[in-house]
Motif scaffolding. Structure first.
Motif, PDB file in Angstrom:
ATOM      1  N   ASN A 191       0.806  -1.224   0.000  1.00  0.00           N
ATOM      2  CA  ASN A 191       0.000   0.000   0.000  1.00  0.00           C
ATOM      3  C   ASN A 191       0.837   1.270   0.000  1.00  0.00           C
ATOM      4  OD1 ASN A 191      -2.518  -1.255  -0.104  1.00  0.00           O
ATOM      5  ND2 ASN A 191      -2.637  -1.489   2.121  1.00  0.00           N
ATOM      6  N   ALA A 192       2.100   1.167   0.394  1.00  0.00           N
ATOM      7  CA  ALA A 192       2.979   2.339   0.397  1.00  0.00           C
ATOM      8  C   ALA A 192       3.471   2.694  -1.005  1.00  0.00           C
ATOM      9  CB  ALA A 192       4.166   2.100   1.327  1.00  0.00           C
ATOM     10  N   TYR A 240     -10.293  -2.795  -2.313  1.00  0.00           N
ATOM     11  CA  TYR A 240      -9.523  -1.597  -1.983  1.00  0.00           C
ATOM     12  C   TYR A 240     -10.438  -0.583  -1.305  1.00  0.00           C
ATOM     13  CZ  TYR A 240      -6.268  -3.549  -5.436  1.00  0.00           C
ATOM     14  OH  TYR A 240      -5.422  -4.373  -6.135  1.00  0.00           O
ATOM     15  N   ASN A 241      -9.858   0.247  -0.432  1.00  0.00           N
ATOM     16  CA  ASN A 241     -10.649   1.311   0.184  1.00  0.00           C
ATOM     17  C   ASN A 241     -10.646   2.546  -0.713  1.00  0.00           C
ATOM     18  OD1 ASN A 241      -8.179   2.613   0.601  1.00  0.00           O
ATOM     19  ND2 ASN A 241      -8.030   1.974   2.745  1.00  0.00           N
ATOM     20  N   LEU A 242     -11.240   3.629  -0.229  1.00  0.00           N
ATOM     21  CA  LEU A 242     -11.347   4.839  -1.049  1.00  0.00           C
ATOM     22  C   LEU A 242      -9.997   5.481  -1.330  1.00  0.00           C
ATOM     23  CD1 LEU A 242     -14.565   6.454   0.513  1.00  0.00           C
ATOM     24  CD2 LEU A 242     -14.351   5.165  -1.628  1.00  0.00           C
ATOM     25  N   SER A 243      -8.996   5.121  -0.544  1.00  0.00           N
ATOM     26  CA  SER A 243      -7.633   5.629  -0.786  1.00  0.00           C
ATOM     27  C   SER A 243      -6.841   4.695  -1.691  1.00  0.00           C
ATOM     28  CB  SER A 243      -6.901   5.806   0.552  1.00  0.00           C
ATOM     29  OG  SER A 243      -7.572   6.739   1.374  1.00  0.00           O
ATOM     30  N   ASN A 244      -7.546   3.727  -2.297  1.00  0.00           N
ATOM     31  CA  ASN A 244      -6.945   2.753  -3.214  1.00  0.00           C
ATOM     32  C   ASN A 244      -5.912   1.867  -2.512  1.00  0.00           C
ATOM     33  OD1 ASN A 244      -6.921   1.549  -5.798  1.00  0.00           O
ATOM     34  ND2 ASN A 244      -5.028   2.617  -6.321  1.00  0.00           N
ATOM     35  N   GLN A 245      -6.168   1.553  -1.250  1.00  0.00           N
ATOM     36  CA  GLN A 245      -5.298   0.653  -0.506  1.00  0.00           C
ATOM     37  C   GLN A 245      -5.981  -0.697  -0.332  1.00  0.00           C
ATOM     38  OE1 GLN A 245      -4.369   2.866   3.145  1.00  0.00           O
ATOM     39  NE2 GLN A 245      -2.412   3.444   2.213  1.00  0.00           N
ATOM     40  N   ALA A 272     -18.356  -4.143  -5.983  1.00  0.00           N
ATOM     41  CA  ALA A 272     -17.235  -3.210  -5.865  1.00  0.00           C
ATOM     42  C   ALA A 272     -16.158  -3.530  -6.893  1.00  0.00           C
ATOM     43  CB  ALA A 272     -16.655  -3.276  -4.442  1.00  0.00           C
ATOM     44  N   TYR A 273     -16.543  -3.473  -8.141  1.00  0.00           N
ATOM     45  CA  TYR A 273     -15.639  -3.777  -9.264  1.00  0.00           C
ATOM     46  C   TYR A 273     -14.575  -2.708  -9.394  1.00  0.00           C
ATOM     47  CZ  TYR A 273     -14.491  -3.963 -14.307  1.00  0.00           C
ATOM     48  OH  TYR A 273     -13.872  -3.988 -15.521  1.00  0.00           O
ATOM     49  N   ALA A 274     -14.934  -1.468  -9.181  1.00  0.00           N
ATOM     50  CA  ALA A 274     -14.001  -0.352  -9.278  1.00  0.00           C
ATOM     51  C   ALA A 274     -14.609   0.796  -8.496  1.00  0.00           C
ATOM     52  CB  ALA A 274     -13.788   0.047 -10.746  1.00  0.00           C
ATOM     53  N   ALA A 275     -13.885   1.925  -8.459  1.00  0.00           N
ATOM     54  CA  ALA A 275     -14.417   3.099  -7.780  1.00  0.00           C
ATOM     55  C   ALA A 275     -15.778   3.441  -8.375  1.00  0.00           C
ATOM     56  CB  ALA A 275     -13.456   4.271  -7.941  1.00  0.00           C
ATOM     57  N   GLY A 276     -16.772   3.575  -7.524  1.00  0.00           N
ATOM     58  CA  GLY A 276     -18.117   3.846  -8.011  1.00  0.00           C
ATOM     59  C   GLY A 276     -18.944   2.603  -8.191  1.00  0.00           C
ATOM     60  N   GLY A 277     -18.301   1.413  -8.070  1.00  0.00           N
ATOM     61  CA  GLY A 277     -19.039   0.166  -8.163  1.00  0.00           C
ATOM     62  C   GLY A 277     -19.450  -0.172  -9.598  1.00  0.00           C
ATOM     63  N   PHE A 278     -20.292  -1.178  -9.707  1.00  0.00           N
ATOM     64  CA  PHE A 278     -20.795  -1.634 -11.000  1.00  0.00           C
ATOM     65  C   PHE A 278     -22.305  -1.711 -10.872  1.00  0.00           C
ATOM     66  CE2 PHE A 278     -21.383  -4.328 -14.701  1.00  0.00           C
ATOM     67  CZ  PHE A 278     -20.364  -3.927 -15.544  1.00  0.00           C
ATOM     68  N   ASN A 279     -22.969  -0.610 -11.202  1.00  0.00           N
ATOM     69  CA  ASN A 279     -24.406  -0.508 -10.965  1.00  0.00           C
ATOM     70  C   ASN A 279     -25.218  -0.941 -12.190  1.00  0.00           C
ATOM     71  OD1 ASN A 279     -24.232   1.652 -12.772  1.00  0.00           O
ATOM     72  ND2 ASN A 279     -24.059   3.175 -11.135  1.00  0.00           N
ATOM     73  N   TRP A 280     -26.523  -0.721 -12.113  1.00  0.00           N
ATOM     74  CA  TRP A 280     -27.397  -1.151 -13.206  1.00  0.00           C
ATOM     75  C   TRP A 280     -27.076  -0.445 -14.519  1.00  0.00           C
ATOM     76  CZ3 TRP A 280     -29.953  -5.131 -14.514  1.00  0.00           C
ATOM     77  CH2 TRP A 280     -30.886  -5.074 -15.557  1.00  0.00           C
ATOM     78  N   ASP A 281     -26.723   0.818 -14.465  1.00  0.00           N
ATOM     79  CA  ASP A 281     -26.368   1.543 -15.689  1.00  0.00           C
ATOM     80  C   ASP A 281     -25.170   0.893 -16.378  1.00  0.00           C
ATOM     81  OD1 ASP A 281     -28.420   3.342 -15.325  1.00  0.00           O
ATOM     82  OD2 ASP A 281     -27.158   4.887 -14.399  1.00  0.00           O
ATOM     83  N   GLU A 282     -24.238   0.382 -15.570  1.00  0.00           N
ATOM     84  CA  GLU A 282     -23.082  -0.307 -16.141  1.00  0.00           C
ATOM     85  C   GLU A 282     -23.497  -1.634 -16.781  1.00  0.00           C
ATOM     86  OE1 GLU A 282     -19.316   1.036 -15.517  1.00  0.00           O
ATOM     87  OE2 GLU A 282     -20.988   2.298 -16.172  1.00  0.00           O
ATOM     88  N   GLN A 283     -24.416  -2.344 -16.157  1.00  0.00           N
ATOM     89  CA  GLN A 283     -24.907  -3.593 -16.750  1.00  0.00           C
ATOM     90  C   GLN A 283     -25.531  -3.325 -18.120  1.00  0.00           C
ATOM     91  OE1 GLN A 283     -24.313  -6.520 -15.551  1.00  0.00           O
ATOM     92  NE2 GLN A 283     -24.274  -6.453 -13.315  1.00  0.00           N
TER      93      GLN A 283
END
Length: 301
Positions: A125-126, A152-157, A222-233
């Motif tokens: 993470n460093a 990963y968390n919101l800090s990409n760790q 939680a595929y990526a930042a912002g998730g993978f919602n219905w619009d992505e499907q």
């Protein structure tokens, strides 16, 4: 001589007819070297039947790689994912597999404990490791964290905890099998839109996106930042239809969610319902079988 040849042919045919017909032996499947939530190893017999042959197989969500590792029907592969650490590991194994293995072995042999895990995770993470060291660390974390989750968390760790493995398996033979196929692969750190835009005539696309949650469940998106919602499907289906219109065959796997079935049917996919296993949950009572959908759009437009 002519009669002798005829007689010997009749005898041979009689012997052949008398011999029992042997059933083809069950196919053995190559396991991926990564533990991967939602991996498709258990569904390979069904997917192998439904994914058509073609020159190039494109996977926009390559994940643990179970599908491409077991493909005998494609000569080349375009393998993509938004996870930069996953793609770095794949690329390093394609170029310097022995170096990755050397670093990873040290971690596996000397740091199989909670303190060692925390040390590797902190270094990872460093962002101070070289590309080869980071690849080895990602492999170590994957095999030692809880259920092989990648999160990963919101800090990409990377924030998955120690998985309490009793005797972590070092996947040497699986790594070698991957490295042997890597020279036929192009690895790309990219989202599905960019990847699918490259699909065209003669290509075969297999998509394994984050599953749409079933009614009454939260699922894991939680595929990526912002998730993978219905619009992505919906966007994924539209990109796949566009790829098919350019000449590609398309196969998508997803949950048996009613609105997923409705979405795929609306866009003209053929639906296949199959049983699958769920094994991510920490609670044994919530693990089990479920019905998945495999949607196909193959052949000419």
């Amino acid at each position: 001589m002519r009669y002798g040849s005829v007689c010997s042919g009749i005898e041979a045919a009689s012997v052949a007819a008398a011999l029992p017909i042997e059933e083809p032996s069950p196919r053995s499947w190559q396991r991926p070297f990564l533990k991967w939530a939602g991996g498709k190893y258990s569904l390979l017999p069904e997917l192998d039947r439904l994914i058509p042959a073609g020159k190039r197989l494109i996977e926009p969500f390559v994940g643990g790689g179970a599908v491409f590792l077991n493909s005998y029907n494609h000569a080349d592969f375009l393998l993509a994912d938004v996870n930069a650490d996953l793609l770095n590991l794949y690329q390093m194994l394609a170029v310097v597999p022995d170096e990755v293995e050397k670093h990873a072995r040290v971690m596996f042999e000397r740091l199989c404990n909670p303190e060692g895990y925390e040390s590797i995770r902190s270094e990872f993470n460093a962002q101070t490791l070289s590309a080869v060291e980071r690849a080895a660390a990602f492999l170590y974390l994957n095999r030692h964290c809880f259920n092989g989750l990648t999160r990963y968390n919101l800090s990409n760790q990377f924030n998955v905890g120690w998985g309490k493995p009793k005797a972590p398996y070092f996947p040497e033979s699986e790594i070698k099998a991957f490295a042997e196929m890597a020279h036929n692969c192009v690895f790309m750190n990219a989202g599905f839109r960019h990847t699918l835009a490259l699909a065209g005539s003669g290509d075969v696309v297999y998509c394994d996106p984050p599953y749409e949650p079933l009614p009454g469940t939260n699922g894991f998106t939680a595929y990526a930042a912002g998730g993978f919602n219905w619009d992505e499907q919906v966007a994924l289906v539209e990109c796949c239809v566009a790829a098919h219109q350019r000449g590609a065959s398309v196969v998508i796997s997803n949950s048996g969610s009613p609105r997923i079935a409705e979405l795929y049917s609306q866009y003209g996919f053929t639906l296949h319902h199959i049983k699958s296993r769920r094994s991510v949950s920490c609670k044994g009572a919530t693990r089990g079988t479920a019905t998945d959908v495999i949607a196909t759009m193959v052949g000419s437009v």
